[in-house]
Design a protein around this motif. Structure first.
Motif, PDB file in Angstrom:
ATOM      1  N   GLY A  59       0.790  -1.228   0.000  1.00  0.00           N
ATOM      2  CA  GLY A  59       0.000   0.000   0.000  1.00  0.00           C
ATOM      3  C   GLY A  59       0.821   1.276   0.000  1.00  0.00           C
ATOM      4  N   TYR A  60       2.147   1.173   0.099  1.00  0.00           N
ATOM      5  CA  TYR A  60       3.019   2.343   0.067  1.00  0.00           C
ATOM      6  C   TYR A  60       3.631   2.488  -1.315  1.00  0.00           C
ATOM      7  CZ  TYR A  60       2.766   2.767   5.118  1.00  0.00           C
ATOM      8  OH  TYR A  60       2.317   2.952   6.400  1.00  0.00           O
ATOM      9  N   VAL A  61       3.760   3.726  -1.772  1.00  0.00           N
ATOM     10  CA  VAL A  61       4.403   4.024  -3.044  1.00  0.00           C
ATOM     11  C   VAL A  61       5.611   4.901  -2.763  1.00  0.00           C
ATOM     12  CG1 VAL A  61       4.138   5.164  -5.282  1.00  0.00           C
ATOM     13  CG2 VAL A  61       2.237   3.853  -4.320  1.00  0.00           C
ATOM     14  N   ARG A  86      -1.993  15.477   0.250  1.00  0.00           N
ATOM     15  CA  ARG A  86      -0.990  16.437  -0.210  1.00  0.00           C
ATOM     16  C   ARG A  86       0.229  15.693  -0.737  1.00  0.00           C
ATOM     17  NH1 ARG A  86      -1.180  21.854   2.589  1.00  0.00           N
ATOM     18  NH2 ARG A  86      -3.268  21.902   3.480  1.00  0.00           N
ATOM     19  N   PRO A  87       0.957  16.304  -1.673  1.00  0.00           N
ATOM     20  CA  PRO A  87       2.163  15.644  -2.178  1.00  0.00           C
ATOM     21  C   PRO A  87       3.284  15.638  -1.134  1.00  0.00           C
ATOM     22  CG  PRO A  87       1.861  17.794  -3.222  1.00  0.00           C
ATOM     23  CD  PRO A  87       0.656  17.546  -2.368  1.00  0.00           C
ATOM     24  N   VAL A  88       4.099  14.597  -1.201  1.00  0.00           N
ATOM     25  CA  VAL A  88       5.320  14.504  -0.404  1.00  0.00           C
ATOM     26  C   VAL A  88       6.460  14.695  -1.389  1.00  0.00           C
ATOM     27  CG1 VAL A  88       6.744  13.033   1.045  1.00  0.00           C
ATOM     28  CG2 VAL A  88       4.253  12.937   1.237  1.00  0.00           C
ATOM     29  N   VAL A 103       4.712   7.590   0.215  1.00  0.00           N
ATOM     30  CA  VAL A 103       3.368   7.913   0.707  1.00  0.00           C
ATOM     31  C   VAL A 103       2.588   6.619   0.878  1.00  0.00           C
ATOM     32  CG1 VAL A 103       3.284  10.167  -0.419  1.00  0.00           C
ATOM     33  CG2 VAL A 103       2.311   8.193  -1.578  1.00  0.00           C
ATOM     34  N   HIS A 104       1.608   6.661   1.792  1.00  0.00           N
ATOM     35  CA  HIS A 104       0.689   5.537   1.905  1.00  0.00           C
ATOM     36  C   HIS A 104      -0.463   5.818   0.969  1.00  0.00           C
ATOM     37  CE1 HIS A 104      -2.503   2.962   3.457  1.00  0.00           C
ATOM     38  NE2 HIS A 104      -1.512   2.131   3.676  1.00  0.00           N
TER      39      HIS A 104
END
Length: 128
Positions: A59-61, A86-88, A103-104
């Motif tokens: 589930g993390y990208v 929001r973007p990381v 991000v998750h």
């Protein structure tokens, strides 16, 4: 210790230093960036001055921008945004790569962006 033993130890030490130096020079720089993200590689987004590698796990990208040419510091960036969040991002003056950023996303789509110098890429919504 006699002179022969000292020379042998010095020769061994020099051989070890030489071998480690050759390994450092011969090892591909992309492996360092790829090791920063865990999971399986799901996309590579190439552009003129580099590429963004995208990985997914549980589930993390995770994404890393890698420069095509390693020659001094360049302005680089990478960002990942899960839909509805929001973007990381990571940006700065780097020699080889920007990131990793993670991000998750769960089962949501993500938008990945990356740049090296004047070149850039923007994925649109992917991995839906």
């Amino acid at each position: 210790m006699d002179g022969g033993a000292i020379r042998r130890r010095l020769a061994l030490g020099l051989a070890v230093l030489t071998a480690s130096g050759l390994l450092a020079v011969a090892s591909p720089g992309h492996a360092e960036a790829a090791d920063a993200c865990s999971g399986r590689k799901v996309r590579t987004l190439p552009f003129a001055t580099g590429s963004v590698s995208v990985y997914k796990r549980n589930g993390y990208v995770c994404a890393v921008t890698v420069a095509k040419k390693v020659s001094g510091r360049k302005l680089m960036s990478v960002s990942v945004q899960a839909r509805g969040s929001r973007p990381v991002a990571d940006s700065g003056w780097y020699t080889h790569h920007a990131g990793p950023v993670t991000v998750h996303a769960g089962h949501r789509c993500v938008w990945v962006k990356g740049s090296v110098g004047s070149g850039s890429v923007s994925s649109g919504w992917i991995l839906c």
